[in-house]
Design a protein around this motif. Structure first.
Motif, mmCIF file in Angstrom:
data_model
loop_
_atom_site.group_PDB
_atom_site.id
_atom_site.type_symbol
_atom_site.label_atom_id
_atom_site.label_comp_id
_atom_site.label_asym_id
_atom_site.label_seq_id
_atom_site.Cartn_x
_atom_site.Cartn_y
_atom_site.Cartn_z
ATOM 1 N N ILE A 85 0.821 -1.283 -0.054
ATOM 2 C CA ILE A 85 0.052 -0.054 0.087
ATOM 3 C C ILE A 85 0.917 1.359 -0.092
ATOM 4 O O ILE A 85 2.011 1.165 0.796
ATOM 5 N N ALA A 86 0.339 2.267 -0.803
ATOM 6 C CA ALA A 86 1.339 3.429 -0.792
ATOM 7 C C ALA A 86 0.109 4.489 -0.757
ATOM 8 O O ALA A 86 -1.000 4.446 -1.248
ATOM 9 N N PHE A 87 0.256 5.687 -0.116
ATOM 10 C CA PHE A 87 -0.342 6.724 -0.319
ATOM 11 C C PHE A 87 0.171 7.940 -0.789
ATOM 12 O O PHE A 87 1.541 8.352 -0.410
ATOM 13 N N VAL A 88 -0.678 8.857 -1.555
ATOM 14 C CA VAL A 88 -0.061 9.925 -2.159
ATOM 15 C C VAL A 88 -0.920 11.211 -1.903
ATOM 16 O O VAL A 88 -2.204 10.882 -2.074
ATOM 17 N N ASP A 89 -0.564 12.276 -1.442
ATOM 18 C CA ASP A 89 -1.539 13.497 -1.353
ATOM 19 C C ASP A 89 -1.544 14.084 -2.772
ATOM 20 O O ASP A 89 -0.743 14.423 -3.659
ATOM 21 N N SER A 90 -2.707 14.701 -3.021
ATOM 22 C CA SER A 90 -3.239 15.003 -4.458
ATOM 23 C C SER A 90 -2.770 16.284 -4.849
ATOM 24 O O SER A 90 -2.771 16.566 -5.941
ATOM 25 N N ASP A 91 -1.627 16.980 -4.463
ATOM 26 C CA ASP A 91 -1.202 18.110 -4.417
ATOM 27 C C ASP A 91 0.441 17.900 -4.688
ATOM 28 O O ASP A 91 1.115 18.960 -4.961
ATOM 29 N N ASP A 92 0.845 16.799 -4.308
ATOM 30 C CA ASP A 92 2.299 16.157 -4.514
ATOM 31 C C ASP A 92 2.627 15.502 -5.857
ATOM 32 O O ASP A 92 1.643 15.152 -6.483
ATOM 33 N N TYR A 93 3.853 15.136 -6.033
ATOM 34 C CA TYR A 93 4.120 14.322 -7.081
ATOM 35 C C TYR A 93 5.431 13.525 -6.790
ATOM 36 O O TYR A 93 6.025 13.920 -5.798
ATOM 37 N N ASN A 161 5.346 9.294 2.268
ATOM 38 C CA ASN A 161 6.564 8.815 1.773
ATOM 39 C C ASN A 161 7.080 7.475 2.017
ATOM 40 O O ASN A 161 8.071 7.014 2.186
ATOM 41 N N LYS A 162 6.227 6.652 1.985
ATOM 42 C CA LYS A 162 6.113 5.149 2.494
ATOM 43 C C LYS A 162 5.425 4.146 1.624
ATOM 44 O O LYS A 162 4.647 4.429 1.065
ATOM 45 N N LEU A 163 5.980 2.933 1.677
ATOM 46 C CA LEU A 163 5.461 1.796 1.100
ATOM 47 C C LEU A 163 5.269 0.798 2.227
ATOM 48 O O LEU A 163 6.354 0.275 2.837
ATOM 49 N N TYR A 164 3.948 0.290 2.500
ATOM 50 C CA TYR A 164 3.708 -0.507 3.658
ATOM 51 C C TYR A 164 3.342 -2.072 3.141
ATOM 52 O O TYR A 164 2.751 -2.170 1.994
ATOM 53 N N LYS A 165 3.843 -2.969 3.748
ATOM 54 C CA LYS A 165 3.103 -4.292 3.625
ATOM 55 C C LYS A 165 1.658 -4.236 3.943
ATOM 56 O O LYS A 165 1.321 -3.774 5.160
ATOM 57 N N ARG A 166 0.706 -4.846 3.068
ATOM 58 C CA ARG A 166 -0.680 -4.932 3.404
ATOM 59 C C ARG A 166 -0.887 -5.532 4.871
ATOM 60 O O ARG A 166 -2.079 -5.017 5.423
ATOM 61 N N LYS A 167 -0.171 -6.294 5.494
ATOM 62 C CA LYS A 167 -0.561 -6.793 6.641
ATOM 63 C C LYS A 167 -0.515 -5.914 7.633
ATOM 64 O O LYS A 167 -1.303 -5.960 8.798
ATOM 65 N N LEU A 168 0.110 -4.808 7.503
ATOM 66 C CA LEU A 168 -0.064 -3.616 8.703
ATOM 67 C C LEU A 168 -1.275 -3.204 8.772
ATOM 68 O O LEU A 168 -1.686 -2.556 9.970
ATOM 69 N N PHE A 169 -2.103 -3.310 7.874
ATOM 70 C CA PHE A 169 -3.633 -2.772 8.060
ATOM 71 C C PHE A 169 -4.629 -3.385 8.334
ATOM 72 O O PHE A 169 -5.692 -3.088 8.156
ATOM 73 N N GLU A 170 -4.189 -4.813 8.753
ATOM 74 C CA GLU A 170 -5.228 -5.676 9.267
ATOM 75 C C GLU A 170 -6.075 -5.081 10.476
ATOM 76 O O GLU A 170 -7.171 -5.380 10.550
ATOM 77 N N ASN A 171 -5.509 -4.344 11.381
ATOM 78 C CA ASN A 171 -5.979 -3.847 12.553
ATOM 79 C C ASN A 171 -5.896 -2.268 12.586
ATOM 80 O O ASN A 171 -5.736 -1.674 13.618
ATOM 81 N N LEU A 172 -5.552 -1.851 11.674
ATOM 82 C CA LEU A 172 -5.050 -0.353 11.521
ATOM 83 C C LEU A 172 -5.854 0.367 10.484
ATOM 84 O O LEU A 172 -5.941 0.323 9.464
ATOM 85 N N ARG A 173 -6.344 1.658 10.940
ATOM 86 C CA ARG A 173 -7.204 2.562 10.250
ATOM 87 C C ARG A 173 -6.674 3.912 10.592
ATOM 88 O O ARG A 173 -6.394 4.080 11.682
ATOM 89 N N PHE A 174 -7.086 4.898 9.802
ATOM 90 C CA PHE A 174 -6.806 6.286 10.141
ATOM 91 C C PHE A 174 -8.162 6.735 11.097
ATOM 92 O O PHE A 174 -9.224 6.643 10.775
ATOM 93 N N PRO A 175 -7.681 7.605 12.281
ATOM 94 C CA PRO A 175 -8.644 8.054 13.070
ATOM 95 C C PRO A 175 -9.316 9.329 12.206
ATOM 96 O O PRO A 175 -8.929 10.269 11.780
ATOM 97 N N GLU A 176 -10.762 9.235 12.259
ATOM 98 C CA GLU A 176 -11.673 10.075 11.574
ATOM 99 C C GLU A 176 -11.975 11.337 12.418
ATOM 100 O O GLU A 176 -12.410 11.216 13.945
ATOM 101 N N GLY A 177 -11.653 12.438 12.137
ATOM 102 C CA GLY A 177 -12.613 13.890 12.866
ATOM 103 C C GLY A 177 -11.377 14.136 13.533
ATOM 104 O O GLY A 177 -11.702 14.890 14.646
ATOM 105 N N LYS A 178 -10.228 13.910 13.605
ATOM 106 C CA LYS A 178 -9.033 14.382 14.207
ATOM 107 C C LYS A 178 -8.166 15.352 13.289
ATOM 108 O O LYS A 178 -8.001 14.994 12.163
ATOM 109 N N TYR A 179 -7.485 16.251 14.005
ATOM 110 C CA TYR A 179 -6.332 16.919 13.305
ATOM 111 C C TYR A 179 -5.219 16.272 13.657
ATOM 112 O O TYR A 179 -5.039 15.602 14.551
ATOM 113 N N PHE A 180 -4.135 16.462 12.696
ATOM 114 C CA PHE A 180 -2.647 15.800 12.871
ATOM 115 C C PHE A 180 -3.026 14.130 12.982
ATOM 116 O O PHE A 180 -2.487 13.446 13.760
ATOM 117 N N GLU A 181 -4.263 13.762 12.252
ATOM 118 C CA GLU A 181 -4.370 12.255 12.062
ATOM 119 C C GLU A 181 -3.048 11.437 11.884
ATOM 120 O O GLU A 181 -3.078 10.069 12.251
#
Length: 226
Positions: A85-93, A161-181
């Motif tokens: 899994i990788a994440f990219v912000d939409s104003d970056d490249y 700036n990271k590449l994650y093994k999928r297994k890291l997200f088995e019990n991990l999600r982003f906290p919604e409604g928080k700043y500095f999530e």
């Protein structure tokens, strides 16, 4: 099934979105799916996402109500099928060899996570800078104990700036409604990580602009960070 799922939360970024998507499609590593999560944009961002999805079968577009980047990333994770899994912000490249370089590292080592260096890109580009990182391998617990406590301009904390093994997200999600999530997420991430590999190469380009979330936080929102 693609090897890498790239998740991009999209909100009101019509000015920068094409550069972001083009940099992903230009990757020398091509075995990926690109999940664009339009987080209720009111500008042309959603239409741009659809335009690209019609041109490339690797692109999936999800349209949601505006709930923030954390919820958009979680929606992307629910759709993702890649081994990494990788994440990219939409104003970056990205550098065109970012995925290639990071996939080589994660596939040829026993690490759960690969981190690369990145360049802060300012509007006039005069003050652009990157952190002087060194190639290393370190445990997640060591990152929490020694690295995140140092002045590091977010290199250990940001998600993109990271590449994650999928297994890291088995019990991990982003906290919604928080700043500095990212802070909430990264602490849990490193508790779940075995080995972390750091690549000193600058492979990601982080755009710094005045109306970014970080530059418009109100003082009381720093309570979430604390």
């Amino acid at each position: 099934m693609a090897q890498v799922s790239i998740i991009v939360p999209v909100y009101q970024v019509e000015k920068y979105l094409r550069q972001c998507i083009d940099s992903i499609l230009a990757q020398t590593f091509t075995d990926f799916e690109l999940i664009l999560v339009d987080d209720g944009s009111k500008d042309q961002s959603g239409q741009i996402c659809e335009e690209y999805s019609e041109r490339d079968s690797r692109i999936c577009v999800i349209h949601t109500e505006n709930r923030g980047a954390a919820a958009a990333r979680n929606a992307g994770l629910a759709r993702a099928s890649g081994a990494y899994i990788a994440f990219v912000d939409s104003d970056d490249y990205l550098s065109e060899n970012m995925l290639q370089r990071m996939c080589e590292v994660i596939q040829n080592s026993k690490c759960d996570l690969v981190i690369c260096n990145f360049l802060h890109v300012f509007p006039d580009e005069k003050d652009n800078f990157s952190l002087p990182l060194q190639d290393m391998e370190i445990s997640g617990r060591e990152v929490l104990a020694h690295q995140k406590t140092q002045k590091n301009y977010g290199v250990w904390t940001v998600v993109w700036n990271k590449l994650y093994k999928r297994k890291l997200f088995e019990n991990l999600r982003f906290p919604e409604g928080k700043y500095f999530e990212d802070e909430f997420f990264s602490d849990q991430l490193y508790l779940s990580c075995g080995s972390v590999h750091v690549v000193s190469d600058v492979l990601y380009f982080y755009r710094v602009w005045e109306s970014s979330t970080m530059n418009t936080q109100k003082t009381r929102n720093y309570l979430d960070l604390i």
